[in-house]
Write a protein that holds these residues in place. Structure first.
Motif, PDB file in Angstrom:
ATOM      1  N   GLY A 120       0.797  -1.212   0.000  1.00  0.00           N
ATOM      2  CA  GLY A 120       0.000   0.000   0.000  1.00  0.00           C
ATOM      3  C   GLY A 120       0.831   1.264   0.000  1.00  0.00           C
ATOM      4  N   GLY A 121       0.218   2.351  -0.434  1.00  0.00           N
ATOM      5  CA  GLY A 121       0.883   3.650  -0.435  1.00  0.00           C
ATOM      6  C   GLY A 121       2.109   3.662  -1.327  1.00  0.00           C
ATOM      7  N   GLY A 128       7.813   2.218  -8.888  1.00  0.00           N
ATOM      8  CA  GLY A 128       7.252   3.272  -9.720  1.00  0.00           C
ATOM      9  C   GLY A 128       5.749   3.386  -9.631  1.00  0.00           C
ATOM     10  N   SER A 129       5.208   4.238 -10.474  1.00  0.00           N
ATOM     11  CA  SER A 129       3.794   4.624 -10.391  1.00  0.00           C
ATOM     12  C   SER A 129       2.829   3.462 -10.601  1.00  0.00           C
ATOM     13  N   THR A 130       3.221   2.459 -11.376  1.00  0.00           N
ATOM     14  CA  THR A 130       2.314   1.340 -11.625  1.00  0.00           C
ATOM     15  C   THR A 130       2.042   0.527 -10.372  1.00  0.00           C
ATOM     16  N   HIS A 131       2.941   0.585  -9.389  1.00  0.00           N
ATOM     17  CA  HIS A 131       2.788  -0.226  -8.186  1.00  0.00           C
ATOM     18  C   HIS A 131       2.621   0.620  -6.922  1.00  0.00           C
ATOM     19  N   ASN A 132       2.592   1.935  -7.044  1.00  0.00           N
ATOM     20  CA  ASN A 132       2.355   2.789  -5.883  1.00  0.00           C
ATOM     21  C   ASN A 132       0.865   3.039  -5.734  1.00  0.00           C
ATOM     22  N   ASN A 293       0.475  15.677  -3.002  1.00  0.00           N
ATOM     23  CA  ASN A 293      -0.367  16.778  -3.459  1.00  0.00           C
ATOM     24  C   ASN A 293      -0.680  16.685  -4.954  1.00  0.00           C
ATOM     25  N   ASP A 294      -1.675  15.841  -5.275  1.00  0.00           N
ATOM     26  CA  ASP A 294      -2.155  15.743  -6.653  1.00  0.00           C
ATOM     27  C   ASP A 294      -1.009  15.503  -7.625  1.00  0.00           C
ATOM     28  N   GLN A 295      -0.167  14.531  -7.296  1.00  0.00           N
ATOM     29  CA  GLN A 295       0.988  14.217  -8.138  1.00  0.00           C
ATOM     30  C   GLN A 295       1.327  12.746  -7.988  1.00  0.00           C
ATOM     31  N   PHE A 296       1.938  12.185  -9.013  1.00  0.00           N
ATOM     32  CA  PHE A 296       2.429  10.826  -8.901  1.00  0.00           C
ATOM     33  C   PHE A 296       3.709  10.832  -8.084  1.00  0.00           C
ATOM     34  N   SER A 297       3.868   9.795  -7.310  1.00  0.00           N
ATOM     35  CA  SER A 297       5.042   9.713  -6.448  1.00  0.00           C
ATOM     36  C   SER A 297       6.321   9.600  -7.266  1.00  0.00           C
ATOM     37  N   LEU A 298       7.381  10.151  -6.711  1.00  0.00           N
ATOM     38  CA  LEU A 298       8.705   9.911  -7.267  1.00  0.00           C
ATOM     39  C   LEU A 298       9.072   8.442  -7.076  1.00  0.00           C
ATOM     40  N   VAL A 299      10.088   7.988  -7.776  1.00  0.00           N
ATOM     41  CA  VAL A 299      10.582   6.627  -7.630  1.00  0.00           C
ATOM     42  C   VAL A 299      11.758   6.653  -6.658  1.00  0.00           C
ATOM     43  N   ALA A 307      10.479  10.941   3.717  1.00  0.00           N
ATOM     44  CA  ALA A 307      11.150  12.193   4.089  1.00  0.00           C
ATOM     45  C   ALA A 307      10.798  13.300   3.101  1.00  0.00           C
ATOM     46  N   TYR A 308      10.779  12.976   1.816  1.00  0.00           N
ATOM     47  CA  TYR A 308      10.503  13.974   0.782  1.00  0.00           C
ATOM     48  C   TYR A 308       9.095  14.541   0.923  1.00  0.00           C
ATOM     49  N   TYR A 309       8.134  13.665   1.231  1.00  0.00           N
ATOM     50  CA  TYR A 309       6.739  14.108   1.328  1.00  0.00           C
ATOM     51  C   TYR A 309       6.338  14.536   2.745  1.00  0.00           C
TER      52      TYR A 309
END
Length: 338
Positions: A120-121, A128-132, A293-299, A307-309
């Motif tokens: 999750g999360g 990457g985005s396909t599995h987040n 915030n309405d964005q795809f997560s970084l990898v 930490a980044y978020y």
């Protein structure tokens, strides 16, 4: 202590076990007691740890192959025949690839299917985005009849899995991927579906959390009390639906400052659920949602992404200090807030 699949473990072993592994062991324990339980997966028995159940009960375990839509359709049929299917796949696949089947086959018929969604999360951040799974809670919350639970750690995962047996209808339990550290010391802290757990009392500000952010907020509260003299309330809202509105409103009335933290987009998840309660009450407070915030997560590695978020302890401390520094008029007259 539980004895399952030839191994003996205590709750203290949770420190070295993933949420998914604990789920697998607890499901075996429940399988001994409830002969109607069956396990179903889509070629992810090892990754989701439901394979532990399959090893112990091979006649009650079904792998449908890489076909998630079929996975939930088959689970619906099992539930209609009187079985209690525990369905395990990754959160992205459960909430998006098989979205229609979960909605129409399971929720529309209010079937007794228990969905244990792993990874999750952003816990699988390197994939990457396909599995987040950063949208799954918003999707599942929107389905009628669906109960949505996000355990804080392995110990709470054990409580949630046990509790969902006696909870009617579909249940979505979202767990992580890695070795999430535990917050709770044992299972006896009063877990109840639909009821928040106060893990730290406070009067200056309330942090409302779920999942991995619970531990981070709890640690942040200790630092803020020591270094800033702040009294920080921390609520573990492990159940997003049904939501403990009373605990939220109590925090609004008593602390007047609320921040939500979630490993999810800020659109439609925990923060939105809390915001709906506050808006409906007519009461004013300082409020902020922290997540993606309405964005795809970084990898990247989960710890780096947290930490980044601003979802780790340091990030939560920073957010609290920012909110406490805002100019906010606190008066005792609520009438002008309505």
């Amino acid at each position: 202590m539980s004895e399952v699949t030839g191994t003996t473990w205590t709750i203290y072993d949770a420190n070295s076990m993933t949420q998914a592994e604990i789920y697998g062991h607890v499901l075996c324990e429940l399988g001994e007691q409830h002969k109607d339980i069956v396990g179903v997966t889509a070629d992810l028995a090892k990754s989701t740890k439901i394979g532990i159940f399959g090893d112990k009960f091979p006649d009650r375990f079904f792998n449908v192959g890489i076909a998630e839509q079929n996975l939930f359709g088959i689970a619906a049929g099992m539930a209609l025949s009187g079985l209690t299917p525990f369905v395990s796949t990754m959160a992205t696949f459960a909430s998006m690839r098989a979205c229609e089947q979960v909605r129409t086959d399971i929720c529309y018929q209010n079937l007794n299917c228990k969905i244990i969604a792993t990874h999750g999360g952003i816990s699988f951040g390197t994939a990457g985005s396909t599995h987040n799974a950063q949208e799954d809670l918003a999707i599942m919350r929107s389905f009628p009849n669906m109960t949505v639970i996000v355990p804080a750690d392995g110990i709470e995962t054990a409580n949630a899995v046990r509790a969902c047996i006696d909870w009617p209808g579909p249940v979505y339990i979202r767990v992580g991927r890695g070795f999430e550290p535990t917050w709770y010391q044992d299972e006896d802290y009063g877990f109840e579906i639909g009821k928040a757990v106060t893990i730290n009392e406070g009067t200056d500000i309330t942090l409302i959390c779920c999942g991995m952010t619970v531990l981070q907020a709890g640690e942040a509260a200790k630092v803020l009390e020591k270094e800033d003299g702040l009294s920080v309330r921390v609520l573990n809202i492990h159940t997003l639906k049904p939501l403990d509105e009373d605990a939220i409103m109590k925090a609004v009335l008593e602390t007047r400052r609320i921040i939500t933290f979630e490993e999810h987009t800020v659109l439609g998840g925990l923060g939105s659920a809390v915001a709906d309660v506050i808006a409906s009450s007519g009461k004013g407070c300082a409020f902020e949602k922290v997540g993606l915030n309405d964005q795809f997560s970084l990898v990247g590695y989960p710890e780096d992404l947290y930490a980044y978020y601003k979802l780790d302890t340091n990030g939560i401390i920073d957010r609290v200090r920012e909110v406490m520094g805002q100019d906010f008029e606190e008066d005792e007259d609520w009438e002008d807030e309505v």
